[in-house]
Motif scaffolding. Structure first.
Motif, PDB file in Angstrom:
ATOM      1  N   SER A 191       0.819  -1.217   0.000  1.00 43.81           N
ATOM      2  CA  SER A 191       0.000   0.000   0.000  1.00 43.81           C
ATOM      3  C   SER A 191       0.848   1.259   0.000  1.00 43.81           C
ATOM      4  CB  SER A 191      -0.944   0.001   1.203  1.00 43.81           C
ATOM      5  OG  SER A 191      -0.211  -0.015   2.422  1.00 43.81           O
ATOM      6  N   ARG A 192       2.118   1.166   0.476  1.00 49.23           N
ATOM      7  CA  ARG A 192       3.092   2.253   0.370  1.00 49.23           C
ATOM      8  C   ARG A 192       4.228   1.754  -0.522  1.00 49.23           C
ATOM      9  NH1 ARG A 192      -0.545   5.384   2.928  1.00 49.23           N
ATOM     10  NH2 ARG A 192      -0.774   4.858   5.140  1.00 49.23           N
ATOM     11  N   ALA A 218       4.222  10.009   6.287  1.00 46.06           N
ATOM     12  CA  ALA A 218       3.348  10.959   5.594  1.00 46.06           C
ATOM     13  C   ALA A 218       4.090  12.231   5.233  1.00 46.06           C
ATOM     14  CB  ALA A 218       2.140  11.280   6.464  1.00 46.06           C
ATOM     15  N   ASN A 260       6.549  11.227  -3.450  1.00 49.63           N
ATOM     16  CA  ASN A 260       5.182  10.960  -3.016  1.00 49.63           C
ATOM     17  C   ASN A 260       4.933   9.471  -2.763  1.00 49.63           C
ATOM     18  OD1 ASN A 260       2.707  12.014  -2.259  1.00 49.63           O
ATOM     19  ND2 ASN A 260       1.774  11.608  -4.242  1.00 49.63           N
ATOM     20  N   ARG A 261       5.955   8.754  -2.265  1.00 48.75           N
ATOM     21  CA  ARG A 261       5.819   7.305  -2.099  1.00 48.75           C
ATOM     22  C   ARG A 261       4.807   6.925  -1.026  1.00 48.75           C
ATOM     23  NH1 ARG A 261       9.682   4.434  -0.296  1.00 48.75           N
ATOM     24  NH2 ARG A 261      11.079   6.028   0.534  1.00 48.75           N
ATOM     25  N   TYR A 262       4.563   7.816  -0.067  1.00 50.27           N
ATOM     26  CA  TYR A 262       3.604   7.509   0.995  1.00 50.27           C
ATOM     27  C   TYR A 262       2.203   7.292   0.423  1.00 50.27           C
ATOM     28  CZ  TYR A 262       0.784   8.042   5.219  1.00 50.27           C
ATOM     29  OH  TYR A 262      -0.108   7.844   6.243  1.00 50.27           O
ATOM     30  N   ASN A 263       1.838   8.040  -0.587  1.00 52.22           N
ATOM     31  CA  ASN A 263       0.492   7.954  -1.163  1.00 52.22           C
ATOM     32  C   ASN A 263       0.413   7.041  -2.380  1.00 52.22           C
ATOM     33  OD1 ASN A 263      -0.723   9.806   0.674  1.00 52.22           O
ATOM     34  ND2 ASN A 263       0.306  11.479  -0.417  1.00 52.22           N
ATOM     35  N   GLN A 264       1.511   6.376  -2.681  1.00 54.91           N
ATOM     36  CA  GLN A 264       1.529   5.508  -3.864  1.00 54.91           C
ATOM     37  C   GLN A 264       1.675   4.034  -3.448  1.00 54.91           C
ATOM     38  OE1 GLN A 264       1.055   6.231  -7.005  1.00 54.91           O
ATOM     39  NE2 GLN A 264       0.961   8.461  -6.795  1.00 54.91           N
ATOM     40  N   SER A 265       0.855   3.188  -4.023  1.00 54.48           N
ATOM     41  CA  SER A 265       1.006   1.746  -3.821  1.00 54.48           C
ATOM     42  C   SER A 265       1.924   1.203  -4.913  1.00 54.48           C
ATOM     43  CB  SER A 265      -0.352   1.052  -3.876  1.00 54.48           C
ATOM     44  OG  SER A 265      -0.948   1.225  -5.155  1.00 54.48           O
ATOM     45  N   THR A 274       4.144   5.285  10.869  1.00 53.66           N
ATOM     46  CA  THR A 274       3.654   4.978   9.536  1.00 53.66           C
ATOM     47  C   THR A 274       3.414   3.475   9.456  1.00 53.66           C
ATOM     48  OG1 THR A 274       4.038   5.259   7.168  1.00 53.66           O
ATOM     49  CG2 THR A 274       5.929   4.612   8.504  1.00 53.66           C
ATOM     50  N   ASP A 299       2.349  -0.047   6.558  1.00 52.87           N
ATOM     51  CA  ASP A 299       2.219  -0.550   5.187  1.00 52.87           C
ATOM     52  C   ASP A 299       1.469  -1.873   5.234  1.00 52.87           C
ATOM     53  OD1 ASP A 299       2.489  -0.923   2.465  1.00 52.87           O
ATOM     54  OD2 ASP A 299       4.635  -0.474   2.440  1.00 52.87           O
TER      55      ASP A 299
END
Length: 521
Positions: free
Chosen positions: A120-121, A137, A143-148, A507, A509
């Motif tokens: 998911s991350r 975050a 922008n890896r936090y919002n990318q799966s 955080t 995942d």
């Protein structure tokens, strides 16, 4: 011939005795000498009968001992078969059926894998998850936090070869090599040809002296710190049954060069001493002075990748372990000693050597034999980050800039359920953490932990933990090998210390893996 003569004499004695008892005289008169001879023969017959009874008793006892030994062997084979059907089978470890080459038996092992990883991350990773790199975050880079991410891969496919020979009735020599395709040179990429190169997993030689119970190993294999299912030999190490090649948080392991000496007593009690390759990994935090340092430009030299940083190491890591195999499982305790060396940045300046020690425990318990197993490991002490799956920091800096090892704690609890011969279900809970080590210089806080000045937000990792559940289904086994399907879900959490004005942060995942493996051997 002797039996016939003995029988005729015995019959003669019996006939004579019966005639005397009936009051009749035989056709001959026996002299005193003949009577004494017959009595002597009767005594000899009685002695032989007693000897025959003794022989029969001895034979019966020998048969009972043989039966007991066969039963004990059957139990050991059953136990080994149980381990093979779960852990070693999934890892593709050679298990007999080899061919003879000269005086050695050569056995192939391994598997072909087609696997997927969803996270998911985005970790920008293949089938091996770098748990310490889960983005926060506030980590807006790429922008890896919002990318799966989704990865399809065959690179965990594995090939192994084992050569074993009886040097003489007392000495057995074994050579083992194992490789996969998780190497990644600069030219390897997923753009077109996906040409990833092989890498070494294990390569070692092992000699067993059967009568004395002494074992000697040299080469690369699992660290002695890694939990075993039985004994302290080179083959029966336990690894979580995960599809993820990085296994589980809390699992202590390295595959590295070592010289290991082991003594067993009746295959029940074991003692081992291992000298293993050392490397300082992970130095975080800040110091007011940079007098010493491990992070100087110690780039890889000859036969090392120049993109990698090499630490100063004068001594190997030293591991001493005791283990016992009982009817209620395998238990072990060990000591891990490491040396950290800081080299002066000033010409002719002093070097600082720091020794650390850690203590580990492990158990592999068949709660319900061949059905339900529990695995538990625990390691605590200074400078242990490198031995954990997450690879948390080994050390920080003291007031002079020398390395200051950090205290850490790792533990893992695993459960394996052999639902039936075709299904294996497993679950793991693991945690790795590192304690803060800070000091003040005026109004500024240095070291590693909350409130440290000068460290970027979320870079001082405090702990990592995960929960894992998965299964393996052996849906084919026959003349053409075996096929297994596996699936795994992982929830991983990462926490950081507060740095400067940045608060403590967390955080997580969610990861899902699948695997189809073909075992030709």
């Amino acid at each position: 011939m002797q039996r016939n003569i003995f029988a005729r004499k015995t019959i003669s004695v019996l006939v004579t005795a019966s005639c005397l008892a009936a009051g009749s005289m035989p056709a001959f008169a026996a002299s005193d000498a003949e009577i004494q001879q017959m009595q002597s023969q009767i005594q000899m017959l009685e002695q032989k009968l007693e000897a025959m009874k003794t022989d029969l008793q001895s034979t019966k006892q020998a048969q009972q001992a043989t039966e007991q030994a066969q039963k004990a062997t059957a139990v050991k084979v059953e136990k080994a078969s149980h381990y093979f059907n779960t852990d070693e089978a999934i890892r593709g470890v050679p298990n007999g059926g080899g061919i003879h080459v000269g005086g050695a038996t050569v056995t192939l092992g391994g598997f072909l894998a087609s696997e997927t990883a969803y996270r998911s991350r985005s970790l920008q990773a293949d089938i091996s998850s770098p748990y310490g790199a889960i983005p926060f975050a506030s980590s807006v880079a790429n922008n890896r936090y919002n990318q799966s991410e989704f990865r399809g891969t065959e690179r965990q496919s594995r090939i192994s070869i084992e050569a074993k020979a009886n040097v003489n009735p007392d000495v057995v020599a074994t050579g083992y090599y194992e490789m996969d395709f998780l190497g990644a040179a600069q030219t390897a990429n997923p753009n077109q040809s996906n040409s990833y190169q092989p890498r070494t997993r294990h390569v070692y030689a092992n000699i067993d002296w059967l009568n004395s119970g002494f074992h000697l190993l040299a080469g690369q294999t699992w660290s002695l710190a890694t939990l075993q299912t039985e004994g302290l030999d080179a083959k029966h190490h336990w690894t979580p049954l995960t599809v993820d090649a990085q296994y589980s948080i809390g699992f202590d392991w390295l595959r590295q060069w070592q010289l290991r000496m082991t003594q067993d007593w009746d295959k029940k009690y074991w003692a081992s001493l291992s000298f293993e390759n050392s490397q300082t990994h992970g130095v975080g935090g800040t110091s007011p002075v940079a007098t010493y340092g491990y992070t100087l430009p110690n780039v890889g030299g000859n036969l090392f990748n120049s993109l990698n940083t090499m630490s100063y190491n004068k001594y190997p890591d030293i591991i001493a372990k005791l283990a016992a195999d009982t009817d209620f499982g395998h238990y072990e305790i060990y000591s891990l000693s490491r040396n950290f060396q800081s080299s002066s940045t000033v010409a002719g300046g002093p070097s600082v050597n720091t020794w650390t020690n850690a203590v580990g425990l492990g158990a592999y318990i068949p709660v319900i034999p061949k059905v339900l197993d529990i695995q538990a490991t625990y390691l605590t002490g200074k400078g242990i980050g490198r031995y954990g799956t997450t690879q948390l920091n080994d050390a920080t800096y003291d007031a002079a800039g020398a390395l200051m090892p950090l205290k850490g704690t790792h533990y893992l609890l695993g459960v394996t359920w052999n639902a039936d011969p075709k299904w294996v279900v497993y679950g793991n809970y693991g945690l790795e953490k590192v304690d803060a080590s800070t000091y003040a210089s005026g109004a500024t806080v240095y070291g590693f932990g909350d409130g440290v000045t000068g460290a970027a937000a979320n870079t001082l990792l405090k702990d990592a933990k995960n929960q894992i559940i998965g299964f393996w289904w052996s849906f084919y086994k026959g003349n053409f090998g075996a096929l297994k399907f596996g699936a795994q879900y992982t929830h991983a959490t990462l926490d950081s210390f507060a740095t400067g004005a940045a608060p403590t942060n967390s955080t997580s995942d969610n990861m899902f893996f699948t695997s189809i493996r073909y075992y030709p051997f």
